[in-house]
Design a protein around this motif. Sequence first.
Motif, mmCIF file in Angstrom:
data_model
loop_
_atom_site.group_PDB
_atom_site.id
_atom_site.type_symbol
_atom_site.label_atom_id
_atom_site.label_comp_id
_atom_site.label_asym_id
_atom_site.label_seq_id
_atom_site.Cartn_x
_atom_site.Cartn_y
_atom_site.Cartn_z
ATOM 1 N N ILE A 50 0.326 -0.808 0.359
ATOM 2 C CA ILE A 50 0.295 -0.160 -0.058
ATOM 3 C C ILE A 50 1.237 1.162 -0.284
ATOM 4 O O ILE A 50 1.662 1.500 0.644
ATOM 5 C CB ILE A 50 -0.821 0.098 0.660
ATOM 6 N N GLY A 51 0.683 2.368 -0.808
ATOM 7 C CA GLY A 51 1.262 3.626 -0.783
ATOM 8 C C GLY A 51 0.149 4.438 -1.612
ATOM 9 O O GLY A 51 -0.883 4.762 -0.750
ATOM 10 N N PHE A 52 1.290 5.621 -2.298
ATOM 11 C CA PHE A 52 0.045 6.560 -2.148
ATOM 12 C C PHE A 52 0.580 7.510 -3.301
ATOM 13 O O PHE A 52 2.068 7.095 -3.044
ATOM 14 C CB PHE A 52 -0.252 7.918 -1.043
ATOM 15 N N SER A 53 0.274 8.229 -4.397
ATOM 16 C CA SER A 53 0.340 9.031 -4.852
ATOM 17 C C SER A 53 0.149 11.004 -4.614
ATOM 18 O O SER A 53 -0.490 10.973 -3.651
ATOM 19 C CB SER A 53 0.530 9.263 -6.692
ATOM 20 N N PHE A 54 1.371 11.753 -4.700
ATOM 21 C CA PHE A 54 1.493 12.856 -3.861
ATOM 22 C C PHE A 54 1.158 14.268 -5.569
ATOM 23 O O PHE A 54 2.807 14.458 -6.175
ATOM 24 C CB PHE A 54 2.613 12.534 -2.919
ATOM 25 N N HIS A 55 0.982 15.276 -4.407
ATOM 26 C CA HIS A 55 0.533 16.781 -5.177
ATOM 27 C C HIS A 55 0.444 17.753 -4.601
ATOM 28 O O HIS A 55 0.321 18.558 -4.619
ATOM 29 C CB HIS A 55 0.071 16.078 -6.433
ATOM 30 N N PHE A 100 5.688 2.381 0.262
ATOM 31 C CA PHE A 100 5.990 2.798 -0.690
ATOM 32 C C PHE A 100 5.482 4.207 -1.104
ATOM 33 O O PHE A 100 3.903 4.431 -0.730
ATOM 34 C CB PHE A 100 6.050 1.974 -2.296
ATOM 35 N N ALA A 101 5.476 5.293 -1.992
ATOM 36 C CA ALA A 101 5.086 6.616 -2.664
ATOM 37 C C ALA A 101 5.462 6.986 -3.669
ATOM 38 O O ALA A 101 6.783 6.392 -4.014
ATOM 39 C CB ALA A 101 5.296 7.453 -1.472
ATOM 40 N N GLN A 102 4.613 7.884 -4.592
ATOM 41 C CA GLN A 102 5.492 7.793 -5.568
ATOM 42 C C GLN A 102 5.229 9.053 -5.801
ATOM 43 O O GLN A 102 3.869 10.038 -5.816
ATOM 44 C CB GLN A 102 3.687 7.477 -6.425
ATOM 45 N N ILE A 103 5.790 10.517 -6.475
ATOM 46 C CA ILE A 103 6.159 11.742 -6.525
ATOM 47 C C ILE A 103 6.551 12.203 -7.791
ATOM 48 O O ILE A 103 7.173 11.121 -8.549
ATOM 49 C CB ILE A 103 7.700 12.150 -5.570
ATOM 50 N N GLN A 104 6.247 13.353 -8.182
ATOM 51 C CA GLN A 104 6.333 13.910 -9.421
ATOM 52 C C GLN A 104 8.054 14.164 -9.282
ATOM 53 O O GLN A 104 8.276 15.719 -8.446
ATOM 54 C CB GLN A 104 5.683 14.970 -9.645
ATOM 55 N N ILE A 128 10.792 4.936 3.178
ATOM 56 C CA ILE A 128 9.954 4.713 2.541
ATOM 57 C C ILE A 128 10.082 4.899 0.984
ATOM 58 O O ILE A 128 11.143 5.981 0.513
ATOM 59 C CB ILE A 128 9.043 5.752 2.456
ATOM 60 N N PRO A 129 10.677 3.818 -0.193
ATOM 61 C CA PRO A 129 11.195 3.516 -1.389
ATOM 62 C C PRO A 129 10.062 4.607 -2.207
ATOM 63 O O PRO A 129 8.944 4.793 -2.525
ATOM 64 C CB PRO A 129 10.869 2.220 -1.577
ATOM 65 N N VAL A 130 10.403 5.144 -3.498
ATOM 66 C CA VAL A 130 10.428 5.944 -3.868
ATOM 67 C C VAL A 130 10.152 5.537 -5.684
ATOM 68 O O VAL A 130 10.384 5.280 -6.373
ATOM 69 C CB VAL A 130 11.151 7.325 -4.543
ATOM 70 N N ILE A 131 8.866 5.734 -6.091
ATOM 71 C CA ILE A 131 8.517 5.524 -7.936
ATOM 72 C C ILE A 131 8.241 6.819 -8.409
ATOM 73 O O ILE A 131 7.534 7.973 -7.028
ATOM 74 C CB ILE A 131 6.572 4.307 -7.342
ATOM 75 N N VAL A 132 8.379 6.802 -9.451
ATOM 76 C CA VAL A 132 8.734 7.993 -9.995
ATOM 77 C C VAL A 132 7.838 8.451 -11.022
ATOM 78 O O VAL A 132 7.716 7.393 -11.671
ATOM 79 C CB VAL A 132 10.129 8.665 -10.149
ATOM 80 N N MET A 133 7.378 9.164 -10.960
ATOM 81 C CA MET A 133 5.962 9.769 -11.978
ATOM 82 C C MET A 133 6.581 11.241 -12.488
ATOM 83 O O MET A 133 7.279 11.903 -12.376
ATOM 84 C CB MET A 133 4.241 9.540 -11.784
ATOM 85 N N GLU A 134 5.939 11.239 -13.935
ATOM 86 C CA GLU A 134 6.941 12.436 -14.376
ATOM 87 C C GLU A 134 8.243 12.465 -15.115
ATOM 88 O O GLU A 134 8.777 13.600 -14.213
ATOM 89 C CB GLU A 134 5.851 13.656 -14.242
ATOM 90 N N PRO A 135 8.908 11.647 -14.960
ATOM 91 C CA PRO A 135 10.224 11.373 -15.254
ATOM 92 C C PRO A 135 10.499 12.577 -16.201
ATOM 93 O O PRO A 135 11.586 13.245 -16.240
ATOM 94 C CB PRO A 135 10.300 10.681 -15.217
#
Length: 376
Positions: free
Chosen positions: A153-158, A175-179, A202-209
Amino acid sequence: MIDRVKFKNTQVSRLGLGTMRLPCTDGKKFESSDAIDFEKASKIVDTAIENGINYFDTAYMYHEGKSENFIGKALKKYPRESFFLADKLPIWMCDTPEDMERVFNDQLEKCGVEYFDFYLLHALDGENYDKCERFKAYEFISRKRDEGKIRNIGFSFHGTTEDLRRIVGEHHWDFAQIQMNYLDWKIQSADEQYRILTDSGIPVIVMEPVRGGKLAMPGKETEELLKNAKPDKSIASWAISFVASYRNVLTILSGMNSLEQLYDNIENLTDFKPFNDDEFEICRQAASLINKQELIGCTGCDYCSDCPQGVKISSMFSVYNRYKSCDISWNEAMAQYKNIDVGYDSCISCGKCKGHCPQSIDIPNLLNGVIKDFFK
């Protein structure tokens, strides 16, 4: 084969396939259309898997709700344990806590799976997180994890860094997902967000690289800078390599809508060597050059596409940015604007779009100010 990163007791590919910008049959702009070109998009999925990519990301509203259906069908021929599937709970589309159950079950059915490997509370900022807390969304996804329907479970963040500290401090996340990209490293505090998550383990998943494609076409001056430094590398590879150079990045989501983009990323992230100080400095210089162009920070995600007037917001921003980046001439910009179905003059300043924008862009004011002055 693409590099992989250790996560718990498994390995996740350093590159993940995002399904927000799949190729379409109707010529419309990716996520604003549900007419996914199944043959072309499936070929991208198949080629990704053949090259070791095992992380696939979708969401409830992508391609007007058709992205989940597509990825479920495209992955059906592969063993379920051979890939990781990520989906997200759009709390703003839930009117009651009971709606979370309805949406979640709908997502499982559309994807044709019995569980999600990664499941996120979608697009959290202060307001969305407050609603998640009122609806006990964290408890909901934790329960689904206990039931075996979610693995992580995680979240994407803005939101703001203050929002992030609160979210990280109040719950446990896998995990968490950030721009995160070299342009947003400073101007959207991606550096601070990365540090907060890393310090919290918390491991990072990258969006909008690649910033919605902007960092693949950053303007002539920036392109010259990058090409002079590495003539044999694509412009976009600089953006991908920048984020891949950070050790706490688990995977990098790229909305690859062509095989050319996919092959370029695979080549770049196979036997990857992290950036040195000189390469990081070139990225800093590139960001400085882009910031001088007076661009609108739109990534083309089209979360604003449910405008009640049908205004084609991201299309106008794209034309404006391409002109400011010197990619097109004034006459070309005007010609492209005339082909946009519904322009700025239909905006009634209701503010609905502003509330949905992950970049916190003041869309009504820009439409009635900068865009109106530019296109009139």
